[in-house]
Structures are given as structure tokens and as C-alpha cells.
Motif scaffolding. Structure first.
Motif, mmCIF file in Angstrom:
data_model
loop_
_atom_site.group_PDB
_atom_site.id
_atom_site.type_symbol
_atom_site.label_atom_id
_atom_site.label_comp_id
_atom_site.label_asym_id
_atom_site.label_seq_id
_atom_site.Cartn_x
_atom_site.Cartn_y
_atom_site.Cartn_z
ATOM 1 N N ASP A 154 0.824 -1.208 0.000
ATOM 2 C CA ASP A 154 0.000 0.000 0.000
ATOM 3 C C ASP A 154 0.860 1.261 0.000
ATOM 4 O O ASP A 154 0.526 2.256 -0.670
ATOM 5 N N MET A 155 1.954 1.228 0.739
ATOM 6 C CA MET A 155 2.862 2.379 0.763
ATOM 7 C C MET A 155 3.471 2.608 -0.615
ATOM 8 O O MET A 155 3.585 3.743 -1.087
ATOM 9 N N ILE A 156 3.857 1.523 -1.261
ATOM 10 C CA ILE A 156 4.440 1.620 -2.599
ATOM 11 C C ILE A 156 3.411 2.147 -3.596
ATOM 12 O O ILE A 156 3.697 3.016 -4.422
ATOM 13 N N THR A 161 8.800 5.759 -2.062
ATOM 14 C CA THR A 161 9.990 4.997 -2.408
ATOM 15 C C THR A 161 10.278 4.004 -1.280
ATOM 16 O O THR A 161 9.666 4.078 -0.202
ATOM 17 N N SER A 162 11.214 3.102 -1.527
ATOM 18 C CA SER A 162 11.586 2.137 -0.489
ATOM 19 C C SER A 162 12.135 2.869 0.739
ATOM 20 O O SER A 162 11.854 2.488 1.879
ATOM 21 N N LYS A 190 6.297 -8.675 -12.453
ATOM 22 C CA LYS A 190 7.663 -8.272 -12.748
ATOM 23 C C LYS A 190 7.901 -6.773 -12.683
ATOM 24 O O LYS A 190 9.036 -6.326 -12.806
ATOM 25 N N SER A 191 6.826 -6.005 -12.503
ATOM 26 C CA SER A 191 7.013 -4.552 -12.531
ATOM 27 C C SER A 191 5.956 -3.850 -11.704
ATOM 28 O O SER A 191 4.884 -4.409 -11.415
ATOM 29 N N LEU A 192 6.242 -2.610 -11.339
ATOM 30 C CA LEU A 192 5.277 -1.791 -10.602
ATOM 31 C C LEU A 192 4.027 -1.506 -11.424
ATOM 32 O O LEU A 192 2.910 -1.590 -10.890
#
Length: 209
Positions: A154-156, A161-162, A190-192
Motif C-alpha cells: 500500500d505504501m508503494i 519509495t523504499s 515483474k514490474s510496478l
């Protein structure tokens, strides 16, 4: 593939026989139920690809007609329902459509008209069933995530960012990266952008039913 027609009609063998005789010239498979409770208890969405189905629901102005329609929709909302009635009224027709009926026919009706309606309803079911299966598949995937993984996801998805995620959750950036990798592995993505697309599908699907 044959189209399966679920006919729900209460204790009216005369009408049932008339309907069966009239429609048997078409390439349909008929299944009859005495009421919607029997249908709901026995029905499951088909597993095969390209399945075509719809419901013919016999309704009259008996005071409980719309509740019967809503009862089916609440359990199996993607199966199109065509209403048949030998006691039609403007009120019954209006309430049927407001409650999600696909089509409405007073009896007697023309074979070709109801056949065309059945074919259109069955085609719509095919597409909506595939969307439903995709929703269930994605929902099951995301349900594999732990509470912490969902929190980080959820944060992403909120654009953090990390490093920002780590600071807000009092974690190390390395820990966040490990969780992020585990999230991608569990979901098979494989991706955001793929994560955003699949999660958005889950959240918007019920609104599009």
C-alpha cells in the motif's frame, strides 16, 4: 458450444410445456427449477471456457416478484435474467429493469424475439464470466500476502519509495526491499505498472458489475 437456459417457474406445468415445445427447435439446453431457492442451491458458475448461459424467470404481480429477482442477482449477479410474464404490467416491467433484468417479455411472445434476446444475454455472460474469473484469480493471489507485505504494498502504491516506506514504518530500507521482492514473487509480477494494473482491477471490478 450449446447455450444453457435456466428456467425458473413455479408449479406451472402447462406454461413449462408450452415453453419447452416452443424453444426446442433452438440449440439450447434447458434446466428447470421450481423456484429461485432451488436454482441458487444447485447452481455454480461453469468452469469451461466460452460457456453461454442465461436465466428465464417467470414472474407475475404477486407482491414478491422483485424480491425473487433480487435474490438471484445477489447470489449470481453476472447471469443475465430474462423475465417472462403472462400477467405483465408497466409496473412489473419497470421494476424488473430497475432490478437488473436483461430483458422482459409478456406471454405469448415470438420465438425469434426471445431467441435473439437469449443469444445476446448468453454472449454477455461469456464475457462477464471471464472478467469474474480474472477477478477471483487476482483476489486469491493478493490474499497470499501477509499483513506486513500488504502494508508495504500500500505504501508503494501510494507513491512512496523504499526509503520513504522504511522511514514511515520504522524499518530498514533493506527490509523493505526484501518484502518488496517477496511481494513480486508471491504475485508473480515483474514490474510496478503490473502491480498497479492488477490491484486496480480488483478494486474497480465490483463497481463495474
Amino acid at each position: 458450444m450449446n447455450c444453457t437456459i435456466h428456467v425458473i417457474i413455479e408449479n406451472d406445468n402447462v406454461f413449462k410445456n408450452k415453453l419447452k415445445l416452443m424453444m426446442e427447435s433452438f440449440d439450447y439446453i434447458f434446466k428447470f427449477y421450481n423456484n429461485e431457492e432451488v436454482y441458487i442451491s444447485n447452481y455454480t458458475y461453469p468452469l469451461e471456457e466460452g460457456a453461454k448461459e442465461c436465466i428465464l424467470l417467470f414472474l407475475n404481480n404477486d407482491g414478491s416478484h422483485i424480491n425473487r429477482l433480487n435474490n438471484i442477482n445477489n447470489n449470481f449477479g453476472i447471469v443475465p435474467i430474462i423475465i417472462l410474464s403472462d400477467e405483465p404490467s408497466i409496473s412489473l416491467c419497470r421494476e424488473s429493469f430497475k432490478s437488473g433484468a436483461f430483458d422482459f417479455f409478456p406471454f405469448p411472445f415470438k420465438d425469434i424475439e426471445i431467441s435473439n434476446s437469449i443469444n445476446c444475454a448468453a454472449e454477455r455472460f461469456t464475457h462477464e464470466l471471464e472478467d469474474y474469473k480474472k477477478h477471483i484469480y487476482l483476489t486469491n493471489k493478493f490474499d497470499r500476502l501477509s499483513i506486513r507485505e500488504r502494508e508495504i504494498m500500500d505504501m508503494i502504491l501510494d507513491g512512496n519509495t523504499s526509503k520513504e516506506t522504511a522511514e514511515k514504518l520504522s524499518l530498514s530500507p533493506r527490509t523493505v526491499e526484501v518484502h518488496r521482492s517477496n511481494i513480486y514473487t508471491k504475485l508473480g509480477i515483474k514490474s510496478l505498472p503490473q502491480l498497479i494494473q492488477e490491484y486496480d482491477y480488483i478494486n474497480t471490478y465490483p463497481k463495474n458489475m
